[in-house]
Design an enzyme around this catalytic site. Structure first.
Site, PDB file in Angstrom:
ATOM      1  N   LYS A 115       0.970  -1.299   0.056  1.00 13.08           N
ATOM      2  CA  LYS A 115      -0.052   0.042  -0.128  1.00 13.08           C
ATOM      3  C   LYS A 115       0.823   1.326  -0.049  1.00 13.08           C
ATOM      4  CE  LYS A 115      -4.205  -1.773   2.060  1.00 13.08           C
ATOM      5  NZ  LYS A 115      -3.830  -3.254   2.029  1.00 13.08           N
ATOM      6  N   GLU A 141      -3.648   6.552   8.398  1.00 13.95           N
ATOM      7  CA  GLU A 141      -4.395   7.439   7.572  1.00 13.95           C
ATOM      8  C   GLU A 141      -5.485   7.906   8.529  1.00 13.95           C
ATOM      9  OE1 GLU A 141      -4.461   5.125   3.329  1.00 13.95           O
ATOM     10  OE2 GLU A 141      -6.187   5.064   4.602  1.00 13.95           O
ATOM     11  N   HIS A 194     -15.011  -5.849   6.630  1.00  7.40           N
ATOM     12  CA  HIS A 194     -14.256  -5.335   5.648  1.00  7.40           C
ATOM     13  C   HIS A 194     -14.311  -5.963   4.126  1.00  7.40           C
ATOM     14  CE1 HIS A 194     -13.031  -2.225   8.651  1.00  7.40           C
ATOM     15  NE2 HIS A 194     -12.524  -3.396   9.296  1.00  7.40           N
ATOM     16  N   ARG A 240      -5.386  -8.072 -10.262  1.00  9.47           N
ATOM     17  CA  ARG A 240      -6.245  -9.311 -10.808  1.00  9.47           C
ATOM     18  C   ARG A 240      -7.350  -8.968 -11.229  1.00  9.47           C
ATOM     19  NH1 ARG A 240      -9.335  -9.591  -6.580  1.00  9.47           N
ATOM     20  NH2 ARG A 240      -8.389  -9.142  -4.498  1.00  9.47           N
TER      21      ARG A 240
END
Length: 501
Positions: free
Chosen positions: A118, A202, A237, A294
């Site tokens: 990330k 974040e 999630h 993908r």
């Protein structure tokens, strides 16, 4: 340009079948690999050739790269399609495939590596003026500095694993007093799940929409986007309901988000099919989240609204062919919704369920698509993801697609295991979903187990009386009971069929 004549699908179940069907339409032979647990699976019978590569645990079968490459060598395979999950985002595997002289139907190992982190993904995308969620640009190595950053951007914050996914290594921190405890948990989870304890922070978007953009790129530098998918209905999630297009964004936002997605792909020299994910706040500000290198589980909804076979495009790109269309050639037509039919008990915190599919009858009809890899009588194995099928409906507009989905759910008959069908029906009928006023907190805010109990006492009493009458063979008792049953909503009767064991 190389012409692919035989593809090994390094996967199982519905995605293996879905890839093989397109390959057959392209006159390309297919090879299935399977574990001992999947010996009777439909994808094994469908393939032109099939080889057992090991015991049920994925580490001994679907993740065994040496065995998979050995099958390719023995059977003269040209290319490998990894599907999703398993080895699909494994840069080391993609490199091994390339080094073996085979074609990997997907992006380069280098692209997978960049977007697999990330932090690396954010750094690559930052050169293209992509909006980012405020936070730390690098992995945290100084907690005191991280706390200062957290105060500057404001609580709540989110601690995230750099190599993470699926909600692992992710912790929300509401106030500074919780920082150290949640940091320790996030690092521990990340290390256990990914072998990498690197985390960053974040700003936590409290009511986010999860919007993703499908992209395609070729080896000649051409990259297009195929519009967005709304993926905000989630549990743990992880997505359960997806649709295209999103009810939540305007044409201007769609165009800008699409431009950003193409630039993210360009930042790592991407080719093949990929998905750029964004979160959007209540003011419709969107921020880059990550890129999945993908094919996505929810790719059918994009195929339905664009008329594009994404697997076919992936194969053509892998052969070195240029894209046959440009951005201006692509248009949205109609609306598509997908639900993931998991063997999970939504009434018990969505815990996975195992068992035998005693009844398995799929819905059908205009605008209904079922991608699955199971048949009646098969067992749901404990070793893999519990998804049974993807149910997709398509209509000229969102309202029609929702109505078709409710009808298709009512027709879907599954007994032997608990499934997410009742939950998905609940979603389709909920005012927040119908109106578009929902976000990733839908389950927390609107759902609890009691809402799945559609049986009224009157219905239960009526059906019990009918059963008693039939067993006793009394026509005198049966007539009034039939009148009682006539008042029962047939959709609720069908709902019981797939709720019951």
């Amino acid at each position: 340009m190389p012409q692919i004549k035989k593809i090994l699908v390094a996967n199982r179940g519905e995605i293996a079948l879905r890839i093989m069907r397109t390959a057959r339409e392209m006159n390309i032979a297919t090879v299935a690999v399977f574990s001992e647990a999947d010996r009777k699976s439909p994808h094994v019978r469908y393939a032109d050739e099939a080889v057992c590569i090991g015991p049920a645990p994925s580490s001994e079968s679907y993740l065994n790269t040496d065995k998979i490459l050995g099958v390719c060598h023995d059977l003269g395979v040209d290319a490998i399609h990894p599907g999703y999950g398993f080895l699909s985002e494994n840069a080391g595997f993609a490199r091994k495939v390339r080094d073996a002289g085979l074609i990997f139907i997907g992006p380069s190992p280098e692209s997978i590596e960049i977007m697999g982190s990330k932090l690396a993904a954010k750094q690559a995308a930052s050169h293209y003026n992509i909006p980012m969620v405020p936070g730390t640009p690098d992995a945290i190595d100084d907690r005191d500095e991280a706390k200062r950053v957290a105060l500057a951007i404001g609580y709540p914050i989110l601690i995230k694993a750099s190599a993470g996914g699926g909600g692992k290594g992710m912790r929300v921190v509401d106030q500074e007093a919780e920082f150290d405890e949640q940091m320790n948990r996030a690092v521990s989870e990340a290390q256990a799940a990914f072998g990498d304890g690197s985390v960053f922070i974040e700003k936590y978007i409290t009511s986010p929409k999860h919007i993703e953009i499908q992209v395609l790129g070729d080896h000649h530098g051409n990259i297009v986007h195929l519009f967005e998918r709304e993926c905000s209905i989630q549990r743990r999630h992880q997505k359960v309901v997806e649709e295209a297009p999103s009810i939540s964004i305007t044409p201007d936002i769609r165009a800008e988000m699409g431009r950003c997605a193409v630039d993210v792909a360009r930042s790592c020299g991407y080719y093949g099919a990929g998905t750029v994910e964004f979160i959007m706040d209540e003011d419709r500000n969107f921020y880059f989240l990550e890129m999945n290198t993908r094919l996505q589980v929810e790719h059918p909804v994009t195929e339905m609204i664009t008329g594009t076979d994404l697997v076919k495009e992936m194969i053509r790109i892998a052969e070195g062919q240029p894209l046959t269309f440009q951005q201006d050639d692509l248009h949205i037509s109609g609306h598509a919704i997908e639900i993931r039919v998991y063997a999970e008990d939504a009434a018990n915190h969505f815990l996975p369920d195992i068992g035998t599919l005693s009844t398995y009858i799929k819905p059908d009809g205009n605008g209904v698509r079922v991608d699955d890899g199971f048949e009646q009588g098969m067992e749901i194995p404990i070793y893999y993801d519990p998804m049974i099928a993807k149910l997709v409906t398509y209509g000229e507009n969102r309202e029609t697609a929702i109505r078709k989905m409710i009808r298709a759910i009512d027709e879907y008959q599954i007994t032997g295991v608990q499934t997410t069908l009742p939950f998905c029906r609940f979603v389709m009928q909920h005012e927040a979903f119908v109106s578009g006023r929902f976000d990733t907190n839908f389950v927390t805010r609107h759902f609890h187990a009691d809402l799945l109990n559609t049986n009224t006492d009157r219905e239960i009493a009526g059906m019990a009386a009918l059963l008693s009458a039939l067993l006793n063979g009394s026509s005198r008792e049966t007539e009034p009971v039939q009148n009682e049953i006539a008042n029962v909503n047939p959709s609720k009767w069908k709902a019981r069929q797939y709720i019951s064991r």
